[in-house]
Design a protein around this motif. Structure first.
Motif, mmCIF file in Angstrom:
data_model
loop_
_atom_site.group_PDB
_atom_site.id
_atom_site.type_symbol
_atom_site.label_atom_id
_atom_site.label_comp_id
_atom_site.label_asym_id
_atom_site.label_seq_id
_atom_site.Cartn_x
_atom_site.Cartn_y
_atom_site.Cartn_z
ATOM 1 N N ILE A 217 -2.326 -21.122 -19.851
ATOM 2 C CA ILE A 217 -2.419 -21.740 -20.392
ATOM 3 C C ILE A 217 -4.281 -22.096 -21.339
ATOM 4 C CG2 ILE A 217 -2.066 -23.725 -21.982
ATOM 5 C CD1 ILE A 217 0.324 -22.305 -22.027
ATOM 6 N N ALA A 219 -6.593 -21.057 -20.502
ATOM 7 C CA ALA A 219 -7.673 -20.068 -20.547
ATOM 8 C C ALA A 219 -7.006 -19.439 -22.280
ATOM 9 C CB ALA A 219 -7.060 -18.298 -19.327
ATOM 10 N N GLU A 220 -5.973 -19.410 -22.402
ATOM 11 C CA GLU A 220 -6.016 -18.942 -23.461
ATOM 12 C C GLU A 220 -6.551 -20.340 -24.686
ATOM 13 O OE1 GLU A 220 -3.164 -16.778 -24.839
ATOM 14 O OE2 GLU A 220 -2.017 -16.627 -23.883
ATOM 15 N N ILE A 221 -6.567 -21.411 -25.092
ATOM 16 C CA ILE A 221 -7.531 -21.728 -25.342
ATOM 17 C C ILE A 221 -8.764 -22.129 -25.591
ATOM 18 C CG2 ILE A 221 -5.234 -24.119 -25.912
ATOM 19 C CD1 ILE A 221 -6.677 -25.499 -24.047
ATOM 20 N N MET A 222 -9.266 -21.526 -23.904
ATOM 21 C CA MET A 222 -10.375 -20.720 -24.415
ATOM 22 C C MET A 222 -10.863 -20.019 -25.163
ATOM 23 S SD MET A 222 -12.390 -23.896 -22.919
ATOM 24 C CE MET A 222 -11.267 -24.548 -24.026
ATOM 25 N N SER A 223 -10.317 -19.356 -25.634
ATOM 26 C CA SER A 223 -10.336 -17.889 -25.913
ATOM 27 C C SER A 223 -10.272 -16.985 -25.611
ATOM 28 C CB SER A 223 -11.567 -18.305 -27.355
ATOM 29 O OG SER A 223 -11.872 -17.140 -27.294
ATOM 30 N N VAL A 224 -9.947 -16.920 -23.812
ATOM 31 C CA VAL A 224 -9.728 -15.872 -23.463
ATOM 32 C C VAL A 224 -8.434 -15.029 -23.517
ATOM 33 C CG1 VAL A 224 -9.344 -15.328 -21.051
ATOM 34 C CG2 VAL A 224 -11.060 -17.004 -21.454
ATOM 35 N N ASN A 225 -8.833 -13.882 -24.316
ATOM 36 C CA ASN A 225 -7.741 -12.852 -24.540
ATOM 37 C C ASN A 225 -7.382 -12.234 -23.255
ATOM 38 O OD1 ASN A 225 -5.968 -10.935 -25.801
ATOM 39 N ND2 ASN A 225 -7.549 -9.516 -25.897
ATOM 40 N N THR A 226 -6.184 -13.278 -22.734
ATOM 41 C CA THR A 226 -5.914 -12.678 -21.457
ATOM 42 C C THR A 226 -4.731 -12.202 -21.108
ATOM 43 O OG1 THR A 226 -3.447 -13.974 -22.193
ATOM 44 C CG2 THR A 226 -4.730 -15.495 -21.061
ATOM 45 N N LEU B 53 -0.559 -20.320 -28.966
ATOM 46 C CA LEU B 53 -0.194 -20.326 -27.796
ATOM 47 C C LEU B 53 1.284 -19.556 -27.212
ATOM 48 C CD1 LEU B 53 -0.730 -23.487 -25.895
ATOM 49 C CD2 LEU B 53 -1.982 -21.505 -25.821
ATOM 50 N N PRO B 54 1.478 -18.774 -26.300
ATOM 51 C CA PRO B 54 2.501 -17.438 -26.358
ATOM 52 C C PRO B 54 3.236 -18.060 -25.538
ATOM 53 C CG PRO B 54 0.708 -17.016 -24.680
ATOM 54 C CD PRO B 54 0.523 -17.620 -25.187
ATOM 55 N N GLU B 57 6.094 -21.150 -22.029
ATOM 56 C CA GLU B 57 5.295 -22.819 -21.882
ATOM 57 C C GLU B 57 5.589 -23.091 -23.661
ATOM 58 O OE1 GLU B 57 4.130 -19.537 -20.915
ATOM 59 O OE2 GLU B 57 3.807 -20.261 -18.925
ATOM 60 N N PRO B 78 -3.927 -15.452 -29.761
ATOM 61 C CA PRO B 78 -4.538 -17.775 -29.661
ATOM 62 C C PRO B 78 -6.137 -17.461 -29.452
ATOM 63 C CG PRO B 78 -3.159 -16.886 -27.695
ATOM 64 C CD PRO B 78 -3.063 -15.483 -28.589
ATOM 65 N N ASP B 79 -7.122 -16.669 -28.868
ATOM 66 C CA ASP B 79 -7.843 -16.475 -28.392
ATOM 67 C C ASP B 79 -8.579 -15.735 -29.910
ATOM 68 O OD1 ASP B 79 -6.487 -13.527 -28.033
ATOM 69 O OD2 ASP B 79 -8.769 -13.081 -28.272
#
Lengths: 343, 245
Positions: A217, A219-226, B53-54, B57, B78-79
């Motif tokens: 989560i 990572a997502e909000i740090m703009s990492v395209n997971t 967010l996906p 969660e 989100p990114d």
């Protein structure tokens, strides 16, 4: 960190390279026999396997237990490529290229094996977008079985009997010049693999891998395209493992689907956990140690598969973080920083 | 002129359970807007939906829209929300990277800023360290060894490093000692005066309303009251239910 001059900072790299050259020279002048040579080559291949799996299991925190699938894909694809081009076979008849070119074709075929294995890595990467942990582990086992069963049912490549012919390719290299070619290629492959992973993990892009491991989560909000990072990491890991497979196939000269079954995947995992999750130097050390242990216990024959898992039990009891934990050699021995740049 | 952020009749669900039943509100440029409400009202859910967010969660949007300057961001990853729209979420429970140092955590937050020059990024580091001197003292420390308040500072600092212009805060006061909590809000106020738009979710309604320009009251997935902070603080219903007076 500008400590010491250029020579000093690269001393570690120089030591590794001169070590490789020394081993190759020893092999060239027959100081070490063929058996020891093959053990050293397996060490190199195992280093590639364990460091590439460590990228996924250690750095990214996923749980892949079907790593042998990519080894298998790489081994088959590179063997088929080199045999089709360089050796007489049933499918295309006479070889396309004269045997003198084997030295060029061989590394290309290993690379092709790596590329195809990387594509096979997508099979695991795509489900990993939505699942992780135990569920992804099941998927990786499934992929391992899919690959093995698929090849067992392909009679063109020998089915369950296996595939051979690589010895001829290797032989034509030795006929060109009598130097330990395989040793050289394994050394090059190992160094290439470790360097690529080191660069990847220490890059800013690679920090995203660590971020996914820690907290998806966040990572997502740090703009990492997971999804993209997962895809790239899985493909890099399986691609490097596929190259290890290509080298393995040519060192042994024969491949058989059952030599890439779940037991081989387990060996890869044992090496990662023994070395320490997320530690590149740990993965290298444990691969060397594990190969050595396997050879040491060879006289015990099948009993060694009682003793080696037992060491794993002991390891998990008394040092669950592995030899290195998540530290690198330079963290444990800070003085080494003078001799090599890690980040 | 479109509002900076517009949530239009948003309905979302987790699995089969609907968590928001048509929530609408707007945030204008430079404002501090707060969402207050009891536990389970849907405050965090709203923020997670906006950050895209996906699932599993985060919730799944069934209808309605989220617009940034009039452009829907429902189909945005989100990114991209962080990188292109400069909206940063400081999640509940902080979600910092415990095994990285303070500095590495901040460095990771620059992930979105590929085109930015090193001096630009360095200036932002300095700014974050000036805002939170405690972080500067501990920049080489593993962030899991920080105290709760310091971790919260790091979470906010991390959002700032992603060069956001809208910061969404989910319960920033959680687990903080009162003195630290006031410090945190003072810092946020300062950021707002420099032009940052803030969307704040808070349990502590009293504090949130004193801090914000406008507020919305959420109750079980619906907005039941809205207005300027003064209006809400004067509202007898709100007073009774949330301000404990």
């Amino acid at each position: 960190m500008e400590t010491g001059n250029k020579l000093q900072r690269n001393a570690f790299a120089l030591a590794v390279i001169s070590g490789c050259v020394l081993i190759i020279l020893l092999a060239q002048f027959k100081v070490i026999n063929l058996y020891i040579q093959s053990v050293i080559m397996f060490m190199g291949i195992n280093i590639m396997i364990s460091t590439s799996l460590n990228l996924v299991n250690g750095n990214m925190g996923e749980f892949s237990c079907g790593h042998a699938a990519f080894l298998c894909v790489g081994a088959y694809v590179s063997s088929i490529t080199s045999v089709l081009i360089m050796a007489p076979n049933d499918i295309t008849g006479a070889p396309f290229l004269p045997p003198e070119l084997a030295v060029l074709v061989f590394p290309i075929s290993v690379f092709v094996g790596g590329v195809v294995a990387a594509l096979a890595g997508i099979l695991v990467a795509l489900p990993s977008f939505k699942t992780r942990g135990d569920y992804l582990a099941i998927i990786t086992i499934a992929v391992n079985y899919m690959v093995i069963s698929g090849i067992e049912n392909l009679s063109v490549v020998g089915g369950p009997r296996g595939f051979m012919g690589m010895k001829k390719v290797v032989k034509s290299m030795y006929e060109l010049a009598d130097i330990p070619w395989m040793m050289i290629f394994v050394a090059l492959g190992t160094i290439f693999c470790v360097l690529i992973i080191r660069r990847y993990v220490s890059s800013t892009y690679g920090k995203g891998v660590n971020a996914i491991c820690q907290d998806e989560i966040a990572a997502e909000i740090m703009s990492v395209n997971t999804n993209k990072v997962k895809l790239v990491t899985f493909m890099l890991s399986s691609g490097l493992c596929g190259m290890a497979g290509g080298l393995f196939a040519h060192v042994v000269g024969y491949v058989n689907p059952q030599s890439f079954n779940i037991l081989k995947s387990t060996e890869a995992m044992v090496m990662v956990y023994l070395g320490g999750m997320g530690s590149l130097s740990g993965a290298v050390i444990s691969a060397v140690f594990f190969t050595f242990l396997l050879e040491l216990l060879r006289p015990l024959q099948i009993l060694k598969w009682v003793i080696i898992p037992f060491t794993l039990v002991l390891l998990m009891q008394f040092r669950p973080e592995g030899i290195m934990g998540n530290k690198e050699l330079t963290d444990v021995f800070p003085k080494l920083r003078k001799y090599c740049r890690f980040k | 002129m479109n509002p900076l952020l517009e949530i239009d009749n948003l309905r979302v669900k987790y699995g089969n359970i609907e968590a928001l039943h048509g929530v609408s509100f707007t945030v204008e440029d430079g404002e501090i807007v707060t969402l207050i409400g009891a536990n389970g009202a849907g405050k965090s859910t709203t923020l997670m939906s906006i950050a895209r967010l996906p699932p599993p969660e985060a919730p799944k949007v069934i209808s309605g829209d989220i617009r940034h300057k009039g452009v829907s961001l429902l189909n945005m990853a989100p990114d991209k929300v962080v990188a292109n729209l400069h909206m940063a979420l400081v999640p509940e429970g902080r979600h910092i990277f415990g095994n990285l140092t303070v500095e590495e955590n901040l460095k990771l937050a620059t992930y979105a800023r590929k085109g930015d020059s090193v001096p630009d990024i360095q200036r932002d580091y300095d700014q974050v360290y000036a805002l939170f001197p405690r972080l500067a003292e501990r920049r080489r420390q593993q962030s899991e060894s920080l105290s709760g308040g310091e971790q919260q500072m790091l979470a906010v600092g991390r959002a700032l490093m992603s060069k956001c212009s809208i910061i969404m805060l989910d319960e920033p006061s959680m687990g903080l000692a009162p003195a630290l909590m006031y410090d945190m809000f003072r810092t946020l106020k300062q950021l707002n005066e420099e032009g940052m738009t803030i969307l704040l979710v808070e349990q502590n309604a009293n504090l949130a309303l004193k801090f914000a320009h406008r507020g919305y009251v959420l109750d079980t997935g619906e907005i039941v009251a809205q207005g300027t902070s003064q209006e809400l603080m004067a509202d007898p219903e709100v007073k009774k239910a949330y301000l404990g007076a």
